[in-house]
Write a protein that holds these residues in place. Structure first.
Motif, PDB file in Angstrom:
ATOM      1  N   VAL A 176       0.838  -1.204   0.000  1.00  0.00           N
ATOM      2  CA  VAL A 176       0.000   0.000   0.000  1.00  0.00           C
ATOM      3  C   VAL A 176       0.869   1.249   0.000  1.00  0.00           C
ATOM      4  O   VAL A 176       0.585   2.224  -0.713  1.00  0.00           O
ATOM      5  N   ALA A 177       1.955   1.237   0.778  1.00  0.00           N
ATOM      6  CA  ALA A 177       2.844   2.399   0.852  1.00  0.00           C
ATOM      7  C   ALA A 177       3.524   2.661  -0.495  1.00  0.00           C
ATOM      8  O   ALA A 177       3.685   3.815  -0.908  1.00  0.00           O
ATOM      9  N   VAL A 178       3.918   1.598  -1.175  1.00  0.00           N
ATOM     10  CA  VAL A 178       4.551   1.765  -2.484  1.00  0.00           C
ATOM     11  C   VAL A 178       3.556   2.363  -3.468  1.00  0.00           C
ATOM     12  O   VAL A 178       3.876   3.282  -4.232  1.00  0.00           O
ATOM     13  N   LYS A 179       2.313   1.875  -3.451  1.00  0.00           N
ATOM     14  CA  LYS A 179       1.283   2.397  -4.356  1.00  0.00           C
ATOM     15  C   LYS A 179       0.971   3.856  -4.049  1.00  0.00           C
ATOM     16  O   LYS A 179       0.854   4.686  -4.966  1.00  0.00           O
ATOM     17  N   GLN A 180       0.829   4.172  -2.754  1.00  0.00           N
ATOM     18  CA  GLN A 180       0.536   5.559  -2.374  1.00  0.00           C
ATOM     19  C   GLN A 180       1.607   6.509  -2.886  1.00  0.00           C
ATOM     20  O   GLN A 180       1.308   7.650  -3.258  1.00  0.00           O
ATOM     21  N   MET A 181       2.839   6.058  -2.907  1.00  0.00           N
ATOM     22  CA  MET A 181       3.931   6.883  -3.406  1.00  0.00           C
ATOM     23  C   MET A 181       3.819   7.086  -4.913  1.00  0.00           C
ATOM     24  O   MET A 181       3.922   8.215  -5.417  1.00  0.00           O
ATOM     25  N   LEU A 182       3.581   6.002  -5.639  1.00  0.00           N
ATOM     26  CA  LEU A 182       3.627   6.059  -7.095  1.00  0.00           C
ATOM     27  C   LEU A 182       2.406   6.711  -7.740  1.00  0.00           C
ATOM     28  O   LEU A 182       2.448   7.063  -8.916  1.00  0.00           O
ATOM     29  N   VAL A 183       1.324   6.887  -6.994  1.00  0.00           N
ATOM     30  CA  VAL A 183       0.135   7.526  -7.587  1.00  0.00           C
ATOM     31  C   VAL A 183       0.152   9.039  -7.418  1.00  0.00           C
ATOM     32  O   VAL A 183      -0.750   9.722  -7.909  1.00  0.00           O
ATOM     33  N   GLN A 184       1.167   9.564  -6.773  1.00  0.00           N
ATOM     34  CA  GLN A 184       1.229  11.010  -6.560  1.00  0.00           C
ATOM     35  C   GLN A 184       1.756  11.716  -7.820  1.00  0.00           C
ATOM     36  O   GLN A 184       2.913  11.514  -8.211  1.00  0.00           O
ATOM     37  N   PRO A 185       0.923  12.557  -8.429  1.00  0.00           N
ATOM     38  CA  PRO A 185       1.350  13.260  -9.653  1.00  0.00           C
ATOM     39  C   PRO A 185       2.481  14.249  -9.422  1.00  0.00           C
ATOM     40  O   PRO A 185       3.149  14.660 -10.368  1.00  0.00           O
ATOM     41  N   SER A 186       2.724  14.627  -8.172  1.00  0.00           N
ATOM     42  CA  SER A 186       3.790  15.594  -7.866  1.00  0.00           C
ATOM     43  C   SER A 186       5.150  15.091  -8.319  1.00  0.00           C
ATOM     44  O   SER A 186       6.059  15.888  -8.565  1.00  0.00           O
ATOM     45  N   TYR A 187       5.297  13.762  -8.443  1.00  0.00           N
ATOM     46  CA  TYR A 187       6.581  13.218  -8.881  1.00  0.00           C
ATOM     47  C   TYR A 187       6.869  13.500 -10.358  1.00  0.00           C
ATOM     48  O   TYR A 187       7.985  13.271 -10.821  1.00  0.00           O
ATOM     49  N   THR A 188       5.862  13.996 -11.081  1.00  0.00           N
ATOM     50  CA  THR A 188       6.094  14.359 -12.483  1.00  0.00           C
ATOM     51  C   THR A 188       6.481  15.833 -12.614  1.00  0.00           C
ATOM     52  O   THR A 188       6.592  16.336 -13.741  1.00  0.00           O
ATOM     53  N   GLY A 189       6.645  16.510 -11.471  1.00  0.00           N
ATOM     54  CA  GLY A 189       7.066  17.904 -11.505  1.00  0.00           C
ATOM     55  C   GLY A 189       5.933  18.883 -11.688  1.00  0.00           C
ATOM     56  O   GLY A 189       6.120  19.947 -12.298  1.00  0.00           O
ATOM     57  N   VAL A 190       4.739  18.544 -11.173  1.00  0.00           N
ATOM     58  CA  VAL A 190       3.598  19.459 -11.246  1.00  0.00           C
ATOM     59  C   VAL A 190       3.123  19.776  -9.835  1.00  0.00           C
ATOM     60  O   VAL A 190       3.337  19.004  -8.898  1.00  0.00           O
ATOM     61  N   ARG A 191       2.483  20.933  -9.701  1.00  0.00           N
ATOM     62  CA  ARG A 191       1.954  21.368  -8.396  1.00  0.00           C
ATOM     63  C   ARG A 191       0.468  21.078  -8.360  1.00  0.00           C
ATOM     64  O   ARG A 191      -0.285  21.497  -9.241  1.00  0.00           O
ATOM     65  N   ILE A 192       0.055  20.355  -7.317  1.00  0.00           N
ATOM     66  CA  ILE A 192      -1.344  19.984  -7.127  1.00  0.00           C
ATOM     67  C   ILE A 192      -1.966  20.866  -6.057  1.00  0.00           C
ATOM     68  O   ILE A 192      -1.361  21.112  -5.012  1.00  0.00           O
ATOM     69  N   HIS A 193      -3.181  21.361  -6.320  1.00  0.00           N
ATOM     70  CA  HIS A 193      -3.920  22.142  -5.320  1.00  0.00           C
ATOM     71  C   HIS A 193      -5.380  21.732  -5.404  1.00  0.00           C
ATOM     72  O   HIS A 193      -5.989  21.783  -6.475  1.00  0.00           O
ATOM     73  N   ASN A 194      -5.919  21.290  -4.276  1.00  0.00           N
ATOM     74  CA  ASN A 194      -7.301  20.812  -4.229  1.00  0.00           C
ATOM     75  C   ASN A 194      -7.560  19.727  -5.268  1.00  0.00           C
ATOM     76  O   ASN A 194      -8.617  19.688  -5.916  1.00  0.00           O
ATOM     77  N   GLY A 195      -6.578  18.849  -5.429  1.00  0.00           N
ATOM     78  CA  GLY A 195      -6.743  17.716  -6.320  1.00  0.00           C
ATOM     79  C   GLY A 195      -6.555  17.999  -7.792  1.00  0.00           C
ATOM     80  O   GLY A 195      -6.765  17.108  -8.625  1.00  0.00           O
TER      81      GLY A 195
END
Length: 272
Positions: A228-247
């Motif tokens: 679950v921890a590995v999946k939670q990490m890899l689904v975060q779009p922030s790793y593509t170099g974008v800023r997320i606000h309110n989803g």
């Protein structure tokens, strides 16, 4: 006269207020000058603001002491140390009136059975609630402005480290953390190559890789990395170099990507 002293922590980045210990010290000095008996001292770490999420357990303890008639007065540093919510103020006022308890703050003692005292404390509570609302609005505007500029907010994202100016403590840049960034990239590569989340987590644990977050609960600390921890990490779009606000993606981030957008999209298709 028997008194209970209540001190509450407050978010105060400009350091214009008082720490809990300073609040307690001032109220204690006041009680000693007047010759009052200090029955109990209560320290609260949650906010009095209605925007706060934490339950104010110790404040409820104070209300119980007042209701039980164990003291004759409640002492706080200022009105807002007790409440910044008119609903909570009304509850406190009723408890004080029913139990015959006074409320003292800012060097003045208010007999809550008197109309003038109820008016003055009620007005102060109204002003405190308005200030809490203004503060919340300022914070939300600041957070959105930072998001649109691609700047971070909150905790540091695993895989990166923040570099600050040693003198001003201002954030200079966000850069990949050599050890953690390697783990993020490896997890992404292995998913694309067909490895299971279980296999990836097991490999990290066998190699002694520290988990992204240290669990608060003792029984979970021995788990280390989990699928679950590995999946939670890899689904975060922030790793593509974008800023997320309110989803939503609102800007390019001020930090470099660890996973290419195309690879991240393929990972999402695999994981979902």
């Amino acid at each position: 006269m028997r008194v209970i002293i209540y001190g509450r922590v407050s978010r105060d980045p400009r350091q214009l207020g008082r720490s809990v210990e300073e609040q307690i010290a001032e109220c204690t000095a006041w009680a000693k000058r007047e010759g009052w008996e200090i029955v109990r001292v209560v320290r609260e770490t949650a906010s009095a603001s209605r925007y706060a999420r934490l339950e104010r357990r110790y404040w409820n303890e104070v209300l119980e002491v007042l209701s039980a008639g164990e003291v004759d007065a409640l002492l706080t540093w200022e009105n807002s140390r007790a409440t910044r919510d008119l609903t909570a103020y009304t509850e406190l006022r009723k408890v004080c009136v029913d139990a015959g308890v006074s409320w003292g703050y800012s060097g003045r003692l208010f007999d809550m059975a008197e109309r003038d005292s109820r008016f003055r404390t009620g007005l102060d509570a109204l002003l405190a609630e308005d200030e809490a609302a203004r503060t919340s609005e300022r914070i939300l505007r600041s957070v959105r402005h930072a998001a649109l500029a691609g700047r971070p907010h909150g905790k540091n994202l695993y895989g990166y480290r923040r570099v600050y100016d040693s003198a001003t403590r201002q954030l200079i840049r966000i850069e990949p953390d050599p050890a953690q960034a390697t783990i993020v990239r490896e997890a992404a590569r292995r998913v694309l190559e067909g490895d299971t989340l279980y296999a990836i987590a097991k490999s990290f644990n066998e190699r002694g890789v520290l988990p992204r977050r240290v669990p608060f609960k003792e029984h979970r600390k021995r788990l280390g990395w989990t699928p679950v921890a590995v999946k939670q990490m890899l689904v975060q779009p922030s790793y593509t170099g974008v800023r997320i606000h309110n989803g939503e993606v609102v800007a390019d981030a001020s930090w470099p990507a660890l996973i290419e957008q195309g690879d991240w999209d393929r990972i999402q298709a695999i994981l979902h």
